[in-house]
Design an enzyme around this catalytic site. Structure first.
Site, mmCIF file in Angstrom:
data_model
loop_
_atom_site.group_PDB
_atom_site.id
_atom_site.type_symbol
_atom_site.label_atom_id
_atom_site.label_comp_id
_atom_site.label_asym_id
_atom_site.label_seq_id
_atom_site.Cartn_x
_atom_site.Cartn_y
_atom_site.Cartn_z
ATOM 1 C CB ALA A 177 9.076 3.566 -2.736
ATOM 2 C CE LYS A 199 -4.288 1.665 2.002
ATOM 3 N NZ LYS A 199 -4.784 2.018 0.698
ATOM 4 N N GLY A 239 6.481 0.809 5.652
ATOM 5 C CA GLY A 239 7.376 -0.137 4.970
ATOM 6 C C GLY A 239 7.502 0.149 3.481
ATOM 7 C CB CYS A 240 4.956 0.776 0.890
ATOM 8 S SG CYS A 240 4.070 -0.776 1.150
ATOM 9 C CB THR A 241 7.159 5.304 2.840
ATOM 10 O OG1 THR A 241 5.756 5.501 2.613
ATOM 11 C CG2 THR A 241 7.880 6.632 2.685
#
Length: 150
Positions: free
Chosen positions: A50, A40, A45-47
């Site tokens: 990326a 998401k 974590g995704c931030t």
């Protein structure tokens, strides 16, 4: 979870990015492609993942890599995520999960004792001929670039 492995031909995917532009596997012929799936946009974590890829983007470019992020978020959510962190790579808004399912990264997950279906954080490294070189299932979000650029 995913049945794709190193040596397999990458799925001939087609998906729409945050700006409505279509991306297909064929667009990346002659380049190495990193397709990273994340659960998401704008989550910690995704931030971290990326941003680590963004911070190492020049290293990827120097090694003939293109990067493509994929989640089931809307184009609007992907645009906000990309703009907020100034990502130099496109993010596919795979709301119908066609790319996610083609790569086999959707399935049962557990989080805080709860089971649900979602995206498994997985990265595929695809060579210039469209063959999967590596599948990274144990993604280290804060040092993902070094997992790919060994």
């Amino acid at each position: 979870m995913t049945t794709l492995k190193a040596g397999d031909k990458a799925p001939n995917f087609s998906g729409i990015d945050q700006d409505g532009k279509t991306h297909k596997l064929a667009d990346y012929a002659g380049k190495k492609l990193v397709v990273f799936f994340y659960p998401k946009a704008n989550t910690p974590g995704c931030t971290a993942e990326a941003c680590d890829l963004r911070d190492n983007f020049e290293r990827f470019k120097a090694n003939n890599y293109e990067l493509l992020g994929v989640s089931a978020d809307s184009q609007k959510a992907q645009t906000k995520f990309k703009d907020k962190y100034e990502f130099p790579f496109p993010l596919l808004a795979d709301e119908d999960k066609s790319v996610i399912n083609a790569f086999g990264v959707w399935g049962p997950k557990k989080f805080m004792g709860r089971e649900y279906d979602g995206i498994h954080r997985t990265t595929f490294v695809i060579d210039e001929k469209g063959i999967i070189e590596e599948v990274i299932e144990k993604v280290k979000t804060k040092e993902h670039a070094s997992q790919i650029l060994k």
